[in-house]
Motif scaffolding. Structure first.
Motif: not given
Length: 275
Positions: A38-40, A87-91, A94-96, A152-154
């Motif tokens: 549900d976060k996609c 690593d940058k993309a994953k971060k 995850m923040n999103l 929501g996301n930050k």
């Protein structure tokens, strides 16, 4: 030169999708991890805008399988590229998808500006940022302040708060118009000014003709910047209509006006007929 056939864009996207799928098959992803199904939408964004931004910022390939492929409510995210970029993309991702809550206060008399007509402004903020926006009722106000809650996301919460603070930031804009235009601007019984205030959420104050300096009077707007800019444009449109100004002796005003304004009405009627 003929414009491209509308189907060409569709075919191009299909080819790109096929190439991406072939890449997935033949090239092992650098990293695979899971996110809640549900976060996609937060990762993909409207028409893919978010995922394209992630690819651009991180410089790596990023793809999600179709939501129907979710297992136990989780979806796989595939990354291709160098480790630093992955690593940058994953971060970023995850923040999103990380849920956060932010609570702050605004003056209760500004709640209408944030909510908008029929909730239109809150809906717009939610659409632009992906953040849920909740305002306390005016009855719950303490010291004339009500709470705004963002969920929501930050990144989205920060963006939503900025939008709201810009909406409620009060500015004062002062400019001048010719005194003969004050009646046109104010309208019968103040109707025109009231309409402008209703449409823009801005307080409009028009100086008296007795306060004119060099034939000019001041108009003062008080409200948020967006509303003040809109109100000024409306006012300038109103007073920029073709106008001719000349003077007559005050003793002759009754002759021009006529009994009960009959002569002015006759002049206006004849002018409309000629136009």
């Amino acid at each position: 030169m003929s414009s491209p056939h509308p189907n060409s864009a569709i075919l191009r996207r299909l080819r790109e999708k096929q190439q991406t799928q072939q890449t997935r098959i033949h090239v092992e992803p650098t990293e695979v991890f899971e996110i809640p199904e549900d976060k996609c939408g937060l990762v993909i964004g409207k028409r893919g805008c978010k995922i394209q931004k992630i690819r651009s910022e991180a410089g790596v390939g990023v793809n999600l399988w179709d939501r129907n492929s979710a297992v136990d409510g989780m979806m796989k995210v595939y990354l291709w590229g160098d480790k630093k970029g992955c690593d940058k993309a994953k971060k970023i991702i995850m923040n999103l998808i990380s849920e956060s809550t932010e609570v702050f206060e605004i003056p209760e008399d500004m709640s209408g500006i944030v909510i908008g007509k029929g909730g239109s402004k809150v809906k717009q903020i939610r659409s632009e940022t992906g953040v849920r926006v909740s305002l306390g009722s005016r009855d719950s106000a303490l010291n004339s302040m009500i709470k705004v809650t963002l969920m929501g996301n930050k990144e989205g919460c920060d963006e939503a708060k900025t939008i709201i603070m810009n909406l409620i930031s009060v500015v004062i804009k002062v400019f001048e118009i010719h005194k003969v235009m004050s009646g046109v601007l104010i309208g019968k019984g103040g109707s025109k000014v009231k309409q402008i205030q209703s449409e823009t959420g801005v307080t409009v104050s028009v100086g008296s003709r007795d306060s004119a300096v060099g034939g000019m009077i001041k108009v003062t707007l008080i409200g948020n910047k967006e509303g003040c800019d809109k109100a000024k444009k409306v006012i300038m449109d109103i007073i920029s209509e073709p106008t001719e100004v000349f003077e007559i002796h005050k003793d002759m005003s009754g002759i021009v006006i006529g009994k009960g304004g009959s002569k002015v009405k006759q002049i206006q009627s004849e002018n409309r007929s000629n136009n």
